[in-house]
Design a protein around this motif. Sequence first.
Motif, short mmCIF file in Angstrom:
data_model
loop_
_atom_site.label_atom_id
_atom_site.label_comp_id
_atom_site.label_asym_id
_atom_site.label_seq_id
_atom_site.Cartn_x
_atom_site.Cartn_y
_atom_site.Cartn_z
N VAL A 1 67.80 30.51 55.96
CA VAL A 1 68.19 30.89 54.59
C VAL A 1 67.14 30.54 53.59
O VAL A 1 66.79 31.15 52.71
CB VAL A 1 69.68 30.54 54.10
CG1 VAL A 1 69.88 31.05 52.95
CG2 VAL A 1 70.72 31.11 55.17
N ALA A 2 66.80 29.18 53.44
CA ALA A 2 66.11 28.71 52.64
C ALA A 2 64.56 29.28 52.89
O ALA A 2 63.95 29.73 51.98
CB ALA A 2 65.75 27.11 52.62
N THR A 3 64.14 29.55 53.98
CA THR A 3 62.77 30.02 54.15
C THR A 3 62.79 31.56 53.98
O THR A 3 61.84 31.96 53.30
CB THR A 3 62.56 30.14 55.94
OG1 THR A 3 62.62 28.60 56.43
CG2 THR A 3 61.10 30.82 56.23
N LEU A 4 63.94 32.25 54.17
CA LEU A 4 63.81 33.73 53.65
C LEU A 4 64.12 33.73 52.21
O LEU A 4 63.36 34.89 51.58
CB LEU A 4 64.91 34.60 54.44
CG LEU A 4 64.98 34.46 56.08
CD1 LEU A 4 66.03 35.51 56.72
CD2 LEU A 4 63.51 35.26 56.37
N ILE B 1 60.60 36.26 51.27
CA ILE B 1 60.74 37.63 50.84
C ILE B 1 60.75 37.86 49.49
O ILE B 1 60.09 38.73 49.19
CB ILE B 1 62.44 37.98 51.34
CG1 ILE B 1 62.77 37.93 52.85
CG2 ILE B 1 62.87 39.37 50.89
CD1 ILE B 1 64.06 38.43 53.31
N PRO B 2 61.25 36.96 48.57
CA PRO B 2 60.73 37.29 47.21
C PRO B 2 59.40 37.05 46.82
O PRO B 2 58.73 38.11 46.04
CB PRO B 2 61.62 36.31 46.50
CG PRO B 2 62.59 35.57 47.20
CD PRO B 2 62.25 35.89 48.74
N SER C 1 53.65 39.28 45.64
CA SER C 1 52.38 40.10 46.23
C SER C 1 52.44 41.59 45.29
O SER C 1 51.19 41.94 45.29
CB SER C 1 52.45 40.28 47.70
OG SER C 1 52.46 38.99 48.17
N PHE C 2 53.47 41.89 44.99
CA PHE C 2 53.40 43.44 44.21
C PHE C 2 52.72 43.16 42.87
O PHE C 2 52.10 44.15 42.65
CB PHE C 2 54.85 43.90 44.45
CG PHE C 2 55.13 45.50 43.63
CD1 PHE C 2 54.61 46.45 44.13
CD2 PHE C 2 55.29 45.37 42.27
CE1 PHE C 2 54.72 47.58 43.55
CE2 PHE C 2 55.65 46.36 41.54
CZ PHE C 2 55.13 47.54 42.08
#
Length: 247
Positions: free
Chosen positions: A173-176, A180-181, A187-188
């Motif tokens: 959970v911490a990794t994602l 993901i953000p 990056s966006f």
Amino acid sequence: MTFAPVLHAEWIKIRTLRSLVWALLAVLLATAAFSALAGLDDSGDSGDSGGEVFDPLFSAFFGVSFGQIAAITFGAQAVSAEFQGGALRVSLAAVPDRVRWFLAKAVAIGGPALVVGLVTGGVSLAVGKAALGTRADGLSWGEGLRGVVGCGVYLTLMALLAAGLAAILRSGVATLSILIPFLLIVSFVIGGASGTVADFVPDKAGQVVLHETGDGTLGPWSGLAVTAAWAAAALTAGAWSLRRRDA
């Protein structure tokens, strides 16, 4: 225990955990689906849309931006599962050499990720070109092959990056929550900034191989090398953390 039986044991874990199998399948489905949708959208075909030139190769592989989420989920879950219910203590009781065990875990993650990534690249190219129609006529055989291979390698590296980070954080959970953000927001935001340090962000660097032409500092393969360096650093830090901390 030698490396071969350790790898075999880790491969059994990968193929028998249903969530990991579904994550690999999601890599293929998400990438192909969003590549098809991007190919059907012809709003950016004219070269004057926002000053951007239409890139048929990246349009065919556009879904990789979404498929990579499933790839990092696969890598993170494969490692974080070891920290649930005392599974890691059982694994290390069988394989006291922690570095050997973690190397086998990384190979067991990277192998199927590469196979699925290459298949995903081939399917994405076929679906993307079919959706693009005549707009894909300019794509050469060599560019298509580069895209397929680059797609497979890139998705594998992102899965390994997540695996290394999960070994440090000991939590999927911490990794994602970090990756993901970062992929969807950071990056966006910096996506249009070329010729700067933004070119060396792992996903932006690795996806250069999916563009017909690049306008940044890195080329197709040097970009993948940067992503590989990020993944190697995460795996090295994960191995160090595994050795220094209690199971």
